[in-house]
Design a protein around this motif. Structure first.
Motif, mmCIF file in Angstrom:
data_model
loop_
_atom_site.group_PDB
_atom_site.id
_atom_site.type_symbol
_atom_site.label_atom_id
_atom_site.label_comp_id
_atom_site.label_asym_id
_atom_site.label_seq_id
_atom_site.Cartn_x
_atom_site.Cartn_y
_atom_site.Cartn_z
ATOM 1 N N GLU B 122 0.639 -0.785 0.190
ATOM 2 C CA GLU B 122 -0.147 0.198 -0.198
ATOM 3 C C GLU B 122 0.837 1.181 -0.102
ATOM 4 N N GLY B 124 3.597 1.468 -1.275
ATOM 5 C CA GLY B 124 4.334 1.560 -2.711
ATOM 6 C C GLY B 124 3.304 1.733 -3.566
ATOM 7 N N GLU B 125 1.955 1.694 -3.127
ATOM 8 C CA GLU B 125 0.647 2.055 -3.946
ATOM 9 C C GLU B 125 0.311 3.960 -3.824
ATOM 10 N N SER B 126 0.730 4.255 -3.060
ATOM 11 C CA SER B 126 0.364 5.728 -2.425
ATOM 12 C C SER B 126 1.395 6.177 -2.438
ATOM 13 N N LEU B 127 2.057 5.810 -3.080
ATOM 14 C CA LEU B 127 3.209 6.546 -3.910
ATOM 15 C C LEU B 127 3.104 6.426 -5.754
ATOM 16 N N ALA B 128 2.219 6.714 -5.772
ATOM 17 C CA ALA B 128 1.798 6.008 -7.040
ATOM 18 C C ALA B 128 2.664 5.272 -8.044
ATOM 19 N N MET B 129 3.103 4.090 -7.256
ATOM 20 C CA MET B 129 4.179 2.780 -8.202
ATOM 21 C C MET B 129 2.957 1.985 -8.810
#
Ligand SMILES: Nc1ncnc2c1ncn2[C@@H]1O[C@H](COP(=O)(O)OP(=O)(O)OP(=O)(O)O)[C@@H](O)[C@H]1O
Ligand SMILES: [Mg+2]
Lengths: 244, 224
Positions: B122, B124-129
């Protein structure tokens, strides 16, 4: 023009409707605290704002990036929205500096040299300039959370979401993290915080949003909301949290 | 019983033994690199959330894990020529070992990937990855570190299992042993020496894998 605009957000887990129509606007530079009882949907709401949870109805707009159940450009949304988690969630195999540098290099394809400068500045801002090469397990909880804030800052988000970011910390480490948040607020960062630190919310936030059973029951300036709660639910909640 | 041991009778064939050791080592190196690569790709496929990929790789893994290695080898060497695919001994041996290690390492690596805390993904996801970026930069390295000891054991098993490839006349160490004892009629001495060689190879391989693991997964000394 509001920076964040939530319209009619509904979110269910199976039969359990957790968000029952949320409308919320946040202006540039505004600092908003989300408060409410456990299970009222605060975390879920925050997580919808950067696409960690899909919504069933409604729309989310952040600085032109738009997400609704039909179309979702999550990348555009997430580039505008930073998030800091209760459990820090630092990447354990990377140093503090590498944690901060990863996304700007990988996602934004910025040059390593530029990103190094950005990372050093971000770590300096949270008071950890000297911890660039430390691994997460060599840092205290408070330091880890500050690295997580720096990691989010390095992506230059327009708004930052913080979900109970001091709840996993030992009491003596809470203040160093809150001090960083306070500094960000003073510098004009738009912030949306879920917090149980009522004194902090009162001092730092311009708006308090009280959630109850998946709805926004009340919102307003902290002093007003605290001293003149309009609903019995909020009055009871305030009684509960100030007793502690 | 007065048997007089004659080890020099084995060492007369030292060049044959050396060739055998070299081929066994070569088979192991190639199949390790290719097999582990397949394992990473297979584990990525199984955790991708794409049902068809997961199922396809799952079938491969279960077929290989539930059939004997010798039969897999025979299938490749004796069976495939029927379809016009004729491989020389060593290629058939490599292919069988790669396919075999690929299946086992897929499962081992998958376990490592699935142990990744949800919060890291999550983050990583929140960093737009993207999914792929998260896999490559956040998930795979800690996962490999976690399962490296188990994977190392599997690689040693495959190295030892390569002795089976003597059955299709791939001239690895066991083939060399069979060859020598058919000439000098000294099975005890020959297999004693070859057992020692396998033991030595296995110990060396474990050591190399541990070193490699330390090198790749160790952190640089922090400035503190
Ligand atoms: N992944 C999930 N699957 C199913 N139900 C969930 C999930 N996440 C949250 N819920 C439910 O949604 C409701 C709201 O949860 P949420 O975490 O948003 O509350 P909260 O206001 O953040 O509470 P707390 O103060 O305890 O953090 C709860 O009833 C919870 O059980
Ligand atoms: Mg919560």
């Amino acid at each position: 023009m509001s920076l964040v605009k939530l319209t009619g957000i509904h979110k269910s887990y199976g039969d359990n409707e957790v968000l029952k129509g949320i409308d919320l606007k946040v202006n540039e530079g505004q600092v908003v605290a989300l408060i409410g009882r456990s299970g009222s949907g605060k975390s879920t709401l925050l997580r919808t704002i950067n696409g960690l949870e899909r919504i069933n109805q409604g729309s989310i707009e952040v600085d032109g990036a738009c997400v609704d159940p039909g179309q979702s450009d999550l990348r555009a949304l997430r580039l505008k929205v930073g998030m800091v988690f209760q459990q820090f969630n630092l990447f354990p195999h990377l140093t503090a500096g590498q944690n901060v540098m990863l996304a700007p290099v990988v996602v934004k394809k910025q040059s390593k040299a530029d990103v190094r400068t950005i990372a050093e500045e971000a770590l300096a801002k949270v008071g950890l300039a000297d911890k660039f090469d430390a691994y997460p397990d060599q840092l205290s909880g408070g330091q880890q959370q500050r690295v997580a804030i720096a990691r989010s800052l390095a992506m230059k988000p327009r708004v930052m979401l913080c979900d109970e970011i001091t709840s996993a910390l030992d009491p003596e480490l809470v203040n160093e993290v809150l001090a960083v948040v306070r500094k960000l607020a003073e510098e004009g960062m738009t912030l949306l915080l879920v917090t149980h630190e009522m004194r902090f919310a009162r001092e730092v936030c311009d708006t308090l949003v009280f959630m109850h059973k998946g709805r926004i029951a009340e919102q307003g300036a902290p002093e007003e909301v605290f001293t003149k709660p309009a609903t019995p639910e909020l009055a009871q909640f305030i009684g509960m949290v100030t007793e502690r | 019983m007065a048997y007089s041991f004659d080890f020099p009778a084995v060492f007369d064939y030292t060049p044959v033994l050396v060739d055998g050791v070299v081929l066994t080592a070569a088979l192991t190196v190639v199949s390790t690199v290719a097999g582990v690569s397949i394992g990473i790709a297979g584990a990525a496929a199984r955790t991708s959330g794409v049902k068809a990929l997961d199922t396809a790789v799952g079938v491969y893994v279960e077929v290989i894990r539930n059939t004997p290695f010798l039969v897999q080898l025979f299938f490749i060497f004796f069976g495939l020529p029927t379809l016009g695919i004729r491989l020389p001994e060593w290629q058939a041996a490599v292919l069988a070992m790669v396919v075999n290690l690929g299946a086992y390492s897929t499962e081992i690596i998958r376990a490592g990937i699935q142990a990744t805390p949800r919060g890291l993904i999550e983050a990583g996801e929140s960093l737009a990855m993207t999914r792929a970026e998260i896999f490559r930069h956040i998930v795979i390295k800690p996962a490999m570190k976690k399962i490296w000891p188990a994977l190392s054991s599997q690689i040693v098993i495959v190295m030892l299992g390569s002795s089976v490839c003597s059955q299709i006349a791939a001239e690895e160490l066991t083939f060399a042993a069979n060859f020598i004892q058919s000439r000098n009629f000294r099975p005890f001495e020959v297999y004693f020496v070859v057992t020692a060689l396998y033991l030595g190879l296995a110990v060396l391989l474990r050591w190399l894998l541990a070193r490699f693991g330390n090198l790749v997964f160790a952190r640089r000394a922090a400035r503190a």
